[in-house]
Design a protein around this motif. Sequence first.
Motif, PDB file in Angstrom:
ATOM      1  N   GLU A 222      -3.672  -3.624  10.717  1.00  0.00           N
ATOM      2  CA  GLU A 222      -3.584  -4.852  11.498  1.00  0.00           C
ATOM      3  C   GLU A 222      -4.366  -4.754  12.806  1.00  0.00           C
ATOM      4  O   GLU A 222      -4.394  -5.698  13.603  1.00  0.00           O
ATOM      5  N   SER A 223      -5.017  -3.638  13.032  1.00  0.00           N
ATOM      6  CA  SER A 223      -5.705  -3.421  14.300  1.00  0.00           C
ATOM      7  C   SER A 223      -7.061  -4.112  14.354  1.00  0.00           C
ATOM      8  O   SER A 223      -7.788  -4.148  13.361  1.00  0.00           O
ATOM      9  N   ARG A 224      -7.374  -4.638  15.527  1.00  0.00           N
ATOM     10  CA  ARG A 224      -8.707  -5.182  15.793  1.00  0.00           C
ATOM     11  C   ARG A 224      -9.445  -4.177  16.683  1.00  0.00           C
ATOM     12  O   ARG A 224      -8.933  -3.748  17.713  1.00  0.00           O
ATOM     13  N   VAL A 225     -10.642  -3.830  16.258  1.00  0.00           N
ATOM     14  CA  VAL A 225     -11.464  -2.902  17.043  1.00  0.00           C
ATOM     15  C   VAL A 225     -12.777  -3.586  17.392  1.00  0.00           C
ATOM     16  O   VAL A 225     -13.472  -4.117  16.515  1.00  0.00           O
ATOM     17  N   LEU A 226     -13.096  -3.579  18.677  1.00  0.00           N
ATOM     18  CA  LEU A 226     -14.349  -4.156  19.162  1.00  0.00           C
ATOM     19  C   LEU A 226     -15.364  -3.040  19.358  1.00  0.00           C
ATOM     20  O   LEU A 226     -15.094  -2.055  20.053  1.00  0.00           O
ATOM     21  N   ILE A 227     -16.529  -3.197  18.754  1.00  0.00           N
ATOM     22  CA  ILE A 227     -17.624  -2.240  18.948  1.00  0.00           C
ATOM     23  C   ILE A 227     -18.688  -2.890  19.808  1.00  0.00           C
ATOM     24  O   ILE A 227     -19.193  -3.976  19.488  1.00  0.00           O
ATOM     25  N   LEU A 228     -19.028  -2.241  20.906  1.00  0.00           N
ATOM     26  CA  LEU A 228     -20.044  -2.744  21.830  1.00  0.00           C
ATOM     27  C   LEU A 228     -21.375  -2.056  21.542  1.00  0.00           C
ATOM     28  O   LEU A 228     -21.533  -0.854  21.774  1.00  0.00           O
ATOM     29  N   GLY A 229     -22.305  -2.838  20.992  1.00  0.00           N
ATOM     30  CA  GLY A 229     -23.626  -2.301  20.681  1.00  0.00           C
ATOM     31  C   GLY A 229     -23.825  -2.035  19.212  1.00  0.00           C
ATOM     32  O   GLY A 229     -22.936  -1.497  18.539  1.00  0.00           O
ATOM     33  N   PHE A 230     -25.010  -2.413  18.712  1.00  0.00           N
ATOM     34  CA  PHE A 230     -25.319  -2.152  17.303  1.00  0.00           C
ATOM     35  C   PHE A 230     -26.737  -1.611  17.105  1.00  0.00           C
ATOM     36  O   PHE A 230     -27.014  -0.974  16.111  1.00  0.00           O
ATOM     37  N   THR A 231     -27.639  -1.870  18.040  1.00  0.00           N
ATOM     38  CA  THR A 231     -29.008  -1.376  17.910  1.00  0.00           C
ATOM     39  C   THR A 231     -29.001   0.149  17.931  1.00  0.00           C
ATOM     40  O   THR A 231     -28.020   0.779  18.321  1.00  0.00           O
ATOM     41  N   PHE A 232     -30.132   0.758  17.543  1.00  0.00           N
ATOM     42  CA  PHE A 232     -30.120   2.216  17.442  1.00  0.00           C
ATOM     43  C   PHE A 232     -30.257   2.898  18.804  1.00  0.00           C
ATOM     44  O   PHE A 232     -30.000   4.092  18.938  1.00  0.00           O
ATOM     45  N   LYS A 233     -30.648   2.124  19.840  1.00  0.00           N
ATOM     46  CA  LYS A 233     -30.721   2.694  21.179  1.00  0.00           C
ATOM     47  C   LYS A 233     -30.503   1.598  22.206  1.00  0.00           C
ATOM     48  O   LYS A 233     -30.518   0.410  21.886  1.00  0.00           O
ATOM     49  N   GLU A 234     -30.321   1.998  23.460  1.00  0.00           N
ATOM     50  CA  GLU A 234     -29.993   1.058  24.509  1.00  0.00           C
ATOM     51  C   GLU A 234     -31.165   0.161  24.912  1.00  0.00           C
ATOM     52  O   GLU A 234     -32.328   0.558  24.835  1.00  0.00           O
ATOM     53  N   ASN A 235     -30.812  -1.066  25.337  1.00  0.00           N
ATOM     54  CA  ASN A 235     -31.760  -2.030  25.908  1.00  0.00           C
ATOM     55  C   ASN A 235     -32.961  -2.289  25.009  1.00  0.00           C
ATOM     56  O   ASN A 235     -34.099  -2.410  25.470  1.00  0.00           O
ATOM     57  N   CYS A 236     -32.698  -2.365  23.720  1.00  0.00           N
ATOM     58  CA  CYS A 236     -33.758  -2.526  22.724  1.00  0.00           C
ATOM     59  C   CYS A 236     -33.187  -3.305  21.535  1.00  0.00           C
ATOM     60  O   CYS A 236     -32.053  -3.067  21.131  1.00  0.00           O
ATOM     61  N   PRO A 237     -33.947  -4.259  20.965  1.00  0.00           N
ATOM     62  CA  PRO A 237     -33.424  -5.058  19.859  1.00  0.00           C
ATOM     63  C   PRO A 237     -33.556  -4.407  18.485  1.00  0.00           C
ATOM     64  O   PRO A 237     -33.181  -4.999  17.474  1.00  0.00           O
TER      65      PRO A 237
END
Length: 417
Positions: A310-325
């Motif tokens: 029943e838990s909701r987990v938020l993941i911040l970030g999905f790209t392979f590196k920071e500040n990059c699409p």
Amino acid sequence: MDKKLAIIGLGYVGLPLAVAFGNKYSVIGFDINTTRINELKNGIDKTLEVSTEKLKATQQLAFSDDVEAIRGADIYIITVPTPIDHSKQPDLTPLRKSSESIGKVLKKGDIVVYESTVFPGCTEEICVPILEAQSGLKYNEDFYCGYSPERINPGDKVHTVTKIKKVVSGSTPEVGQELNDLYASIITAGTYLASSIKVAEAAKVIENSQRDLNIAFVNELALIFDKLDIDTHDVLEAAGTKWNFLPFRPGLVGGHCIGVDPYYLTHKAESIGYNPQVILSGRRINDNMGQYVANKIIKLLIQGNFTIRESRVLILGFTFKENCPDTRNTRVIDVVKELKEFGVNVEVHDPHADKHEVMEEYGLDLIDQPDGQYEGIMLAVSHTEFENFPLSTYKKENAIVYDVKAFFNKEQVDARL
């Protein structure tokens, strides 16, 4: 040098290179993606590597998705992707197809340069026969080749293409020197003329293999120190006080280079009867980090007395590196899949990733903004936008925060990788 250039493949590598050359030479940029070509013609680069101003200011650069448009070029530079397949074997399909296309327009005296990461010997063993078959010309008599490995660092606005030293090689000493002069005319950081194409190919593939192994070492340390209840980053900071300690950090190793290139080298090694051990051992560690991270989150949720399904987990970030699409080969998807197998409701937010591309490639629907409160929050990618992320706003009481990048203040998180 009065030469006409054609750049084949206008992604993270090809476009910045085309712009750099386009300031000095007549350049035609070719890509099979019509949408990409139309965007570039309108001054839009979705990879964010080149600004609209720079695109529009490059007077000698044109774009086309018609292979006939590149006919008549003197030097063809191929910068297409070289990924791996589901069996972690080199996928040379883009390289083969681009070689076929170039072979059809090749004329006497032309030079074909490859920048795509490959295994040693690939240019002359795989690509050259295709060029010969399609053109009817003979290698090193009618046309020539070179290899100059790309050294693009996506999202890096400091170490741009002209500011990174360039390795260059040619199929003859004369061609090597000609290509060296060509690249030297735009690369302010200088060039290095390698002794052969094979040497240049090998140099490229070991650059990222070395980084992969170094990260694998600190990832293994993280696994050990977790069992010892020691904060890995505290250990690394202490060890880093020695002048020659290398500043690598644990993490999810994805992207189009570090998580891929070692497999090109191991593929070639195995083809000649050598079973690489150290390189593949490092790959196994890094490939399994997503599963480890997901299991760590599950353990933290259990310790917080939350019901997993029943838990909701938020993941911040999905790209392979920071500040990059760039989401190519992102290993955040491994964490998402593993958590979902436990029945966790996973939501992923990334202000840089293209929602449509992520859905098409990974079948994952990114959320525009976090909504409500979560039992768990994981920082996966250290985008600048997350610096002041209001964790308390989105945390349920006793919710856990797991920081893969050691990005937040230590006091704000329950655990760090």
